[in-house]
Design a protein around this motif. Structure first.
Motif, PDB file in Angstrom:
ATOM      1  N   GLY A 235       0.759  -1.116   0.305  1.00  0.00           N
ATOM      2  CA  GLY A 235       0.057  -0.102  -0.012  1.00  0.00           C
ATOM      3  C   GLY A 235       0.631   1.468  -0.034  1.00  0.00           C
ATOM      4  N   ALA A 236       1.983   1.155  -0.353  1.00  0.00           N
ATOM      5  CA  ALA A 236       2.895   2.467  -0.360  1.00  0.00           C
ATOM      6  C   ALA A 236       4.091   2.170  -1.518  1.00  0.00           C
ATOM      7  CB  ALA A 236       3.473   2.840   1.124  1.00  0.00           C
ATOM      8  N   PRO A 237       4.510   3.352  -2.035  1.00  0.00           N
ATOM      9  CA  PRO A 237       5.720   3.332  -2.731  1.00  0.00           C
ATOM     10  C   PRO A 237       7.055   2.898  -2.203  1.00  0.00           C
ATOM     11  CG  PRO A 237       5.023   5.547  -2.767  1.00  0.00           C
ATOM     12  CD  PRO A 237       4.198   4.682  -1.922  1.00  0.00           C
ATOM     13  N   VAL A 238       7.918   2.119  -2.608  1.00  0.00           N
ATOM     14  CA  VAL A 238       8.964   1.775  -1.842  1.00  0.00           C
ATOM     15  C   VAL A 238       9.792   2.783  -1.743  1.00  0.00           C
ATOM     16  CG1 VAL A 238      11.044   0.080  -2.121  1.00  0.00           C
ATOM     17  CG2 VAL A 238       8.847  -0.850  -2.918  1.00  0.00           C
ATOM     18  N   ARG A 239       9.628   3.787  -2.807  1.00  0.00           N
ATOM     19  CA  ARG A 239      10.573   4.900  -2.509  1.00  0.00           C
ATOM     20  C   ARG A 239       9.879   6.076  -3.332  1.00  0.00           C
ATOM     21  NH1 ARG A 239      17.023   5.190  -3.557  1.00  0.00           N
ATOM     22  NH2 ARG A 239      17.126   7.629  -4.128  1.00  0.00           N
ATOM     23  N   GLY A 240      10.018   7.384  -2.900  1.00  0.00           N
ATOM     24  CA  GLY A 240       9.455   8.476  -3.604  1.00  0.00           C
ATOM     25  C   GLY A 240       7.718   8.506  -2.991  1.00  0.00           C
ATOM     26  N   MET A 241       7.235   9.157  -4.087  1.00  0.00           N
ATOM     27  CA  MET A 241       5.899   9.949  -3.609  1.00  0.00           C
ATOM     28  C   MET A 241       4.777   9.337  -4.784  1.00  0.00           C
ATOM     29  SD  MET A 241       7.615  13.461  -2.644  1.00  0.00           S
ATOM     30  CE  MET A 241       9.185  12.887  -3.901  1.00  0.00           C
TER      31      MET A 241
END
Ligand code: GDP
Ligand code: CA
Length: 321
Positions: A235-241
């Motif tokens: 549910g979230a990017p591994v890196r970045g936005m």
């Protein structure tokens, strides 16, 4: 085997390094790079995503940072600052400047971005054929509302200066609607044995490439199986936005929603991380073959294993199993 990969910057480049380690010397990799992040600074054309791919595969990247040159120095930036000339928020080191000088000099002399990219790659020898998505100018802008009101800012200003802290209301790839695919792009897609979407940003990297008229159609029409890897884990990017730009296009930041947003007309297979195993059934129900495997690019071998799994899924899709 002829492999074609669409790629943004860091996520794309790291995946490609693993892919190169996974394939044999007889396999040919063509990379269609995002140029929507390009920006003109100090009269120079800067192509952050093409350069990240070129430096990463050519051994010149700053490893920890993921962008820019290793062993960089910052004299030019300091001198510009002494003149009161910015932007201060964009990091262009001295070594990196040389790339942008060569590129800009060649563009001014009349060479196309494809020709310039090929020339720069003679030095870096990245082991892939690197094509910009288009030779035409495309620059992604982001609509935001802050204390200065509603306005569009360049993607780099949104990402690098504002750290995507304000909501993105719309993503506009300015110029994409009239851009033409660069020479070789449509041919590579038509002749590919496998097409891969690395875990690059689905909106401002892969999405921008697909926004060039003809490219989405060529991917959809290609006889080759198309397999993507999720940049979203748990549910979230591994890196970045990436969640910020996904919200702007009305897509949830989940591995499943990103797959469904590409859709079965575009992709045939999708890899999610083992943390997202619960998403497999819904992705398959939509008509996209899906597997849950470790998707963290912790090192080249782990990334090569991701690439092997993606290629194996492509074979399974090809044979309809
Ligand atoms: P950018 O142009 O530098 O932003 O790079 P890309 O668009 O090519 O890739 C950015 C995406 O890579 C982000 O959305 C991240 O979530 C994703 N990413 C970075 N590291 C990893 C990783 O180790 N595994 C996976 N699955 N995705 C990653
Ligand atoms: Ca980028």
């Amino acid at each position: 085997m002829r492999i074609v990969a669409l790629a943004g910057g860091i996520g794309g480049a790291r995946f490609l390094r693993g892919l190169l380690a996974a394939v044999g010397p007889q396999d040919e990799i063509t990379v269609i790079g995002n140029t929507g992040d390009d920006i003109h600074l100090y009269g120079l054309k800067v192509c952050p995503d093409l350069d990240t791919v070129m430096y990463t595969l050519g051994g010149g990247i700053h490893e920890e940072q993921g962008w820019g040159r290793a062993d960089e120095t910052w004299s030019i930036k300091a001198e510009m600052k002494a003149y009161g000339v910015g932007p201060e928020w964009f990091g262009l080191g001295d070594r990196d400047f040389a790339t942008h000088l060569v590129r800009s000099q060649m563009l001014t002399a009349g060479y196309s971005l494809s020709q310039v990219t090929e020339a720069l790659c003679v030095r870096w020898n990245p082991g892939v054929r690197l094509l910009p998505m288009s030779d035409d100018r495309v620059e992604t802008h982001v609509r935001i509302t802050d204390e200065q009101g509603t306005r569009a800012v360049h993607f780099q200003e949104y990402w690098v200066r504002l750290h995507a802290a304000v909501d993105a209301e719309a993503i506009i790839p300015v110029g994409a609607d009239t851009a033409k695919p660069a020479p070789g792009v449509l041919e590579a897609l038509a002749e590919a044995d496998v097409i891969l979407f690395p875990p690059s940003n689905p909106v401002v990297s892969i999405g921008t490439i697909l926004a060039v008229p003809g490219i989405r159609e060529a991917v959809a029409a290609a006889p080759a199986p198309v397999v993507g890897l999720s940049p979203i884990i748990g549910g979230a990017p591994v890196r970045g936005m990436a969640d910020k730009v996904l919200a702007a296009v009305g897509v949830e930041a989940t591995a499943e929603a990103v797959a469904l947003n590409y859709g079965p007309d575009l992709i045939d297979g999708w890899l999610v991380d083992t943390a997202d195993e619960h998403a497999v059934a819904a992705v398959e129900a939509a008509g996209i073959a899906c597997r849950a495997v470790p998707l963290l690019m912790t090192d080249v071998e782990a990334t090569a294993e991701m690439a092997r799994t993606a290629l194996a899924l492509a074979e399974q899709v090809r044979h309809g199993s």
